[in-house]
Design a protein around this motif. Structure first.
Motif, short mmCIF file in Angstrom:
data_model
loop_
_atom_site.label_atom_id
_atom_site.label_comp_id
_atom_site.label_asym_id
_atom_site.label_seq_id
_atom_site.Cartn_x
_atom_site.Cartn_y
_atom_site.Cartn_z
N GLN A 101 53.17 63.33 71.15
CA GLN A 101 53.65 64.14 70.03
C GLN A 101 53.64 63.39 68.71
O GLN A 101 53.99 63.96 67.68
N MET A 102 53.24 62.14 68.72
CA MET A 102 53.24 61.34 67.49
C MET A 102 51.89 61.41 66.80
O MET A 102 50.85 61.32 67.45
N ASP A 103 51.93 61.56 65.49
CA ASP A 103 50.71 61.59 64.69
C ASP A 103 50.46 60.18 64.16
O ASP A 103 50.82 59.84 63.03
N LEU A 104 49.82 59.36 64.97
CA LEU A 104 49.62 57.95 64.61
C LEU A 104 48.60 57.80 63.49
O LEU A 104 48.73 56.88 62.66
N GLU A 105 47.60 58.68 63.44
CA GLU A 105 46.60 58.58 62.37
C GLU A 105 47.24 58.76 61.00
O GLU A 105 46.97 57.98 60.07
N TYR A 106 48.08 59.76 60.87
CA TYR A 106 48.75 59.99 59.60
C TYR A 106 49.74 58.87 59.30
O TYR A 106 49.90 58.46 58.14
N THR A 107 50.38 58.33 60.33
CA THR A 107 51.33 57.24 60.14
C THR A 107 50.63 56.00 59.60
O THR A 107 51.12 55.34 58.67
N PHE A 108 49.48 55.67 60.18
CA PHE A 108 48.73 54.51 59.69
C PHE A 108 48.24 54.75 58.26
O PHE A 108 48.17 53.81 57.45
N TRP A 109 47.89 55.99 57.94
CA TRP A 109 47.50 56.32 56.56
C TRP A 109 48.65 56.04 55.61
O TRP A 109 48.45 55.46 54.53
N GLN A 110 49.86 56.44 56.00
CA GLN A 110 51.03 56.19 55.17
C GLN A 110 51.25 54.69 54.98
O GLN A 110 51.55 54.23 53.87
N MET A 111 51.11 53.93 56.04
CA MET A 111 51.34 52.49 55.96
C MET A 111 50.35 51.82 55.01
O MET A 111 50.72 50.93 54.24
N VAL A 112 49.11 52.25 55.06
CA VAL A 112 48.09 51.67 54.18
C VAL A 112 48.41 51.98 52.72
O VAL A 112 48.40 51.10 51.86
N TYR A 113 48.75 53.24 52.44
CA TYR A 113 48.96 53.63 51.05
C TYR A 113 50.33 53.21 50.52
O TYR A 113 50.51 53.18 49.30
N LEU A 114 51.26 52.89 51.39
CA LEU A 114 52.51 52.30 50.91
C LEU A 114 52.25 50.94 50.29
O LEU A 114 53.01 50.49 49.42
N CYS A 115 51.18 50.30 50.70
CA CYS A 115 50.81 48.99 50.14
C CYS A 115 49.87 49.13 48.95
O CYS A 115 49.91 48.31 48.03
N LEU A 116 49.04 50.18 48.96
CA LEU A 116 48.01 50.32 47.92
C LEU A 116 48.44 51.27 46.80
O LEU A 116 48.21 50.98 45.62
N ASP A 117 49.04 52.39 47.17
CA ASP A 117 49.41 53.41 46.18
C ASP A 117 50.59 54.21 46.73
O ASP A 117 50.41 55.33 47.20
N PRO A 118 51.80 53.65 46.70
CA PRO A 118 52.95 54.33 47.31
C PRO A 118 53.27 55.69 46.71
O PRO A 118 53.84 56.55 47.39
N LYS A 119 52.91 55.91 45.45
CA LYS A 119 53.17 57.22 44.85
C LYS A 119 52.44 58.33 45.60
O LYS A 119 52.93 59.46 45.70
N ARG A 120 51.28 58.01 46.12
CA ARG A 120 50.48 59.00 46.84
C ARG A 120 51.18 59.46 48.12
O ARG A 120 51.05 60.61 48.52
N VAL A 121 51.92 58.55 48.74
CA VAL A 121 52.65 58.90 49.97
C VAL A 121 53.71 59.94 49.68
O VAL A 121 53.88 60.92 50.42
N TYR A 122 54.41 59.77 48.55
CA TYR A 122 55.52 60.68 48.24
C TYR A 122 55.06 62.00 47.63
O TYR A 122 55.87 62.91 47.47
N LYS A 123 53.77 62.10 47.30
CA LYS A 123 53.27 63.39 46.83
C LYS A 123 53.28 64.43 47.94
O LYS A 123 53.28 65.63 47.67
N ASN A 124 53.29 63.98 49.19
CA ASN A 124 53.32 64.91 50.32
C ASN A 124 54.73 65.38 50.67
O ASN A 124 54.90 66.21 51.55
#
Length: 242
Positions: A27-50
């Motif tokens: 039931q875990m969406d690991l692909e989206y989770t890893f996407w969040q982890m990457v962008y928290l380091c590169l562009d955290p604003k993009r994570v919170y747009k969702n």
């Protein structure tokens, strides 16, 4: 004022289901989770747009998928065990203390404490009250999400990068102290920056910039540590292995 007890119970009713899903890997969406982890380091604003999109589709600001928390938990276990191997820990009690200390104290206990503190502050002092809109409040689980988001880059800096730099950081001299203390200053300032972004993403809050104020204390502590030649890496490792 803080949310009414009934409203608080309604908002936290998702917690049992959240914990149950933590043990259901499919039931875990690991692909989206890893996407969040990457962008928290590169562009955290993009994570919170969702965040607003999640509110519209799930009717809650917080994540309903515990994958991010579970991965942080696993990463911390691996990192803590790596440190015990690097320092050749043979005492079982020390091994357990280091591993559980990293996971239960650094991540869980401090996370719950900081999430509760920021949740309380944001609901009590930062909410915008309007007669022409539905009353909203910050969910506690969303505050814990913000902690998890902010903790991950800190983890990469202070648990992973520091680990590989240990042979240099533990040597004598001013340069190791400068690099070590700079790592800690950057990590803690970035933690508060992501916390600020998380609360500023909520349209019913104002003055989320207050969550950036601790960065000033971090900078002052950083300058003092350099003046007195205090090595943050030596201090932190001494806490666990001393």
């Amino acid at each position: 004022m803080l949310p009414l007890p009934g409203l608080y119970r309604a908002r936290t009713a998702v917690l049992p289901e959240y914990f149950r899903r933590a043990f259901k890997y499919p039931q875990m969406d690991l692909e989206y989770t890893f996407w969040q982890m990457v962008y928290l380091c590169l562009d955290p604003k993009r994570v919170y747009k969702n965040t607003s999109y999640h509110k519209q589709t799930k009717n809650q600001w917080a994540r309903d998928d515990p994958a991010f928390t579970v991965l942080c938990f696993i990463f911390l276990l691996v990192a803590a065990m790596s440190y015990t191997i690097a320092f050749q820990v043979s005492n079982p009690w020390t091994f357990v203390r280091v591993v559980l200390g990293a996971v239960l104290f650094d991540f869980v206990f401090l996370g719950v404490l900081l999430a509760t503190l920021t949740w309380s502050i944001s609901n009590k002092y930062l909410r915008v009250h309007s007669l022409h809109s539905v009353e909203q409040s910050v969910e506690w689980l969303y505050s814990f999400d913000i902690h998890c988001n902010a903790f991950f880059p800190l983890f990469l800096i202070l648990y992973v990068l520091q680990y590989f730099l240990l042979p240099f950081l533990l040597t004598d001299g001013f340069l190791p102290i400068l690099v070590s203390n700079s790592l800690y200053a950057v990590a803690f300032c970035y933690y508060h920056y992501i916390t600020f972004l998380g609360y500023s993403a909520l349209p019913f809050l104002r003055d989320a910039v207050y969550f950036l104020y601790p960065c000033g204390l971090v900078i002052v502590a950083y300058i003092i540590s350099l003046l007195f030649a205090l090595n943050c890496t030596t201090f932190a490792l001494g806490f666990y292995f001393g």
